[in-house]
Design an enzyme around this catalytic site. Structure first.
Site, PDB file in Angstrom:
ATOM      1  N   GLU A   5      -7.218 -27.528   7.827  1.00  0.00           N
ATOM      2  CA  GLU A   5      -5.865 -27.959   7.516  1.00  0.00           C
ATOM      3  C   GLU A   5      -5.399 -28.812   8.571  1.00  0.00           C
ATOM      4  O   GLU A   5      -5.711 -28.485   9.758  1.00  0.00           O
ATOM      5  CB  GLU A   5      -4.803 -26.541   7.406  1.00  0.00           C
TER       6      GLU A   5
ATOM      7  N   CYS B 264      -0.029 -32.899  13.246  1.00  0.00           N
ATOM      8  CA  CYS B 264      -0.654 -31.551  13.839  1.00  0.00           C
ATOM      9  C   CYS B 264      -2.224 -31.700  13.677  1.00  0.00           C
ATOM     10  O   CYS B 264      -2.560 -31.244  12.406  1.00  0.00           O
ATOM     11  CB  CYS B 264       0.026 -30.379  13.554  1.00  0.00           C
TER      12      CYS B 264
ATOM     13  N   CYS C 259      -6.379 -14.853  18.934  1.00  0.00           N
ATOM     14  CA  CYS C 259      -5.158 -14.585  19.431  1.00  0.00           C
ATOM     15  C   CYS C 259      -4.602 -13.729  18.406  1.00  0.00           C
ATOM     16  O   CYS C 259      -4.689 -14.067  17.109  1.00  0.00           O
ATOM     17  CB  CYS C 259      -4.263 -15.696  19.714  1.00  0.00           C
TER      18      CYS C 259
ATOM     19  N   CYS D 207      -2.097 -15.068  15.658  1.00  0.00           N
ATOM     20  CA  CYS D 207      -2.381 -16.196  15.068  1.00  0.00           C
ATOM     21  C   CYS D 207      -3.184 -16.183  13.824  1.00  0.00           C
ATOM     22  O   CYS D 207      -4.321 -15.386  13.756  1.00  0.00           O
ATOM     23  CB  CYS D 207      -2.975 -17.267  16.144  1.00  0.00           C
TER      24      CYS D 207
ATOM     25  N   GLY E 115      -7.853 -24.442  16.004  1.00  0.00           N
ATOM     26  CA  GLY E 115      -9.072 -24.313  16.906  1.00  0.00           C
ATOM     27  C   GLY E 115      -8.574 -24.579  18.397  1.00  0.00           C
ATOM     28  O   GLY E 115      -7.334 -24.949  18.564  1.00  0.00           O
ATOM     29  N   GLU E 116      -9.502 -24.587  19.233  1.00  0.00           N
ATOM     30  CA  GLU E 116      -9.070 -24.603  20.806  1.00  0.00           C
ATOM     31  C   GLU E 116      -9.667 -25.807  21.376  1.00  0.00           C
ATOM     32  O   GLU E 116     -10.940 -26.222  21.369  1.00  0.00           O
ATOM     33  CB  GLU E 116      -9.668 -23.370  21.518  1.00  0.00           C
TER      34      GLU E 116
ATOM     35  N   LEU F 111       1.007 -19.794  27.271  1.00  0.00           N
ATOM     36  CA  LEU F 111       1.071 -18.476  28.118  1.00  0.00           C
ATOM     37  C   LEU F 111       1.382 -17.353  27.176  1.00  0.00           C
ATOM     38  O   LEU F 111       0.489 -16.251  27.252  1.00  0.00           O
ATOM     39  CB  LEU F 111       2.361 -18.430  29.145  1.00  0.00           C
ATOM     40  N   HIS F 112       2.371 -17.468  26.342  1.00  0.00           N
ATOM     41  CA  HIS F 112       2.776 -16.201  25.328  1.00  0.00           C
ATOM     42  C   HIS F 112       3.073 -15.043  26.223  1.00  0.00           C
ATOM     43  O   HIS F 112       3.323 -13.922  25.251  1.00  0.00           O
ATOM     44  CB  HIS F 112       1.838 -16.081  24.397  1.00  0.00           C
TER      45      HIS F 112
ATOM     46  N   ASN G 104       6.211 -17.395  14.010  1.00  0.00           N
ATOM     47  CA  ASN G 104       6.083 -17.897  12.368  1.00  0.00           C
ATOM     48  C   ASN G 104       5.204 -16.724  11.914  1.00  0.00           C
ATOM     49  O   ASN G 104       3.943 -16.561  12.160  1.00  0.00           O
ATOM     50  CB  ASN G 104       5.339 -19.449  12.076  1.00  0.00           C
TER      51      ASN G 104
ATOM     52  N   CYS H  21       3.578 -23.659  13.208  1.00  0.00           N
ATOM     53  CA  CYS H  21       2.729 -23.359  14.333  1.00  0.00           C
ATOM     54  C   CYS H  21       2.181 -21.868  14.303  1.00  0.00           C
ATOM     55  O   CYS H  21       2.828 -20.892  13.901  1.00  0.00           O
ATOM     56  CB  CYS H  21       3.189 -23.246  15.560  1.00  0.00           C
TER      57      CYS H  21
END
Length: 344
Positions: free
Chosen positions: A92, A105, A116, A119, A159-160, A213-214, A288, A331
């Site tokens: 996506e 994006c 995570c 996510c 993805g990272e 960071l989160h 979100n 996000c």
């Protein structure tokens, strides 16, 4: 089957060399480059400035475009695209318009291995890294669909990105040099992979780095980001300082606000202490919602209170405006979808 790699992702010089091996004059490279990067080329058969004989001889050469399987617009103008890849996988990507800019994006992997806990992407599993042409295709797909030039790129999709560093670097070069988007308008977001921020810094790109960071402390971060067990917070921040010294570039710390998890004033005070000494900006992201997960978004007053604490500590910060959440395009909401029908 053609042994020529997909043309999308090749530089002008690479296209020129390929055409010269076929005896084509130098000006053909400029023509093919323009069709490839500015005219939404899907197949070489469309390049009518080349002879029919040449097009037939290269009929099996792939441009490298993906198939739009689904287009989902949101009321705020954001559009999410489900793109089918040549091997049957899918990704996506999202187009985010405003009056003055069009942002894409971009996804860098099929799924995500970082897992995570808040996510959606990691919940559907990880398949592979994206190839260069699959990354660039996302930009060109959005640009063609909106009928206007893309101005900004954020590697914040599936993805990272730093786990796909080589293809990421080349993609950034092609986006800058061939599609024509300023490197300063490209943001690379990472949750942190040991040694990869330093490696990215060696390229000395003029892009913006956004580090997720989160959480303001190691224990909470490990609860939210399982991969943090391999990359402690202090080591991550030390590598961020190295990156800052290598590139002289200001960067962003991203912080997703989760109700009653990491959104209290004492979390904000601890975060302010963590980022002290960095030339940075803290980007607060109200969570979100993701179906099947128990996390919730904080109330607007709680978000503003968190922001106020950071500002009291003279930390530059802002709250990201949510776009596309109505269609799960915001996000943290993108997913790798497991399809039951084959892609032709």
């Amino acid at each position: 089957m053609s042994t020529t790699p997909p043309l999308l992702g090749q530089s002008y010089d690479e296209l020129s060399y390929w055409l010269s091996t076929q005896g084509e004059p130098p000006y053909r490279a400029k023509q093919l480059h323009q069709w490839l990067y500015t005219r939404n080329l899907q197949s070489l058969d469309e390049v009518t400035v080349f002879s029919k004989r040449w097009r037939e001889a290269n009929a099996k050469v792939k441009v490298g475009r993906s198939q739009v399987l689904q287009r989902t617009p949101s009321p705020d103008g954001t559009v999410k695209y489900l793109l089918g890849l040549a091997d049957g996988e899918n990704i996506e990507t999202v187009g985010i318009p405003t009056a003055k800019r069009l942002t894409v994006c971009v996804s860098s992997q099929v799924g995500c291995p970082m897992a995570c806990t808040f996510c959606a992407t990691g919940k559907s599993g990880f398949a592979r890294n994206l190839q260069i042409h699959e990354i660039l295709d996302q930009v060109l797909t959005v640009q063609a669909d909106f009928g206007r030039r893309v101005s900004h790129i954020v590697f914040m999709g599936m993805g990272e990105p730093l786990l796909n560093l080589k293809n990421l670097h080349t993609s950034v070069e092609r986006i800058n040099e061939d599609i024509g988007i300023s490197a300063r308008n490209i943001t690379i977001s990472t949750v942190g992979v040991k040694g990869r921020i330093r490696a990215l810094g060696q390229y000395r790109l003029q892009t913006t780095l956004a580090v997720s960071l989160h959480a303001p402390n190691p224990d909470l971060r490990l609860q939210l980001i399982p991969s943090a067990q391999h990359y402690p917070l202090d080591e991550l921040l030390a590598e961020c300082k190295e990156y800052m010294e290598l590139t002289s570039r200001r960067f962003t710390f991203e912080y997703t606000l989760l109700k009653d998890v990491n959104d209290q004033d004492f979390h904000a005070r601890e975060l302010a202490q963590r980022v002290r000494g960095f030339q940075c900006h803290v980007n607060l992201i109200p969570y979100n919602p993701v179906a099947g997960l128990d996390y919730k978004r904080p109330t607007p007053p709680r978000v503003q209170a968190f922001l106020a604490v950071l500002e009291a500590y003279r930390v530059q910060a802002s709250v990201r405006q949510t776009r596309g959440s109505a269609e799960a395009a915001a996000c943290g909401q993108l997913r790798r979808q497991i399809l039951t029908t084959a892609i032709n």
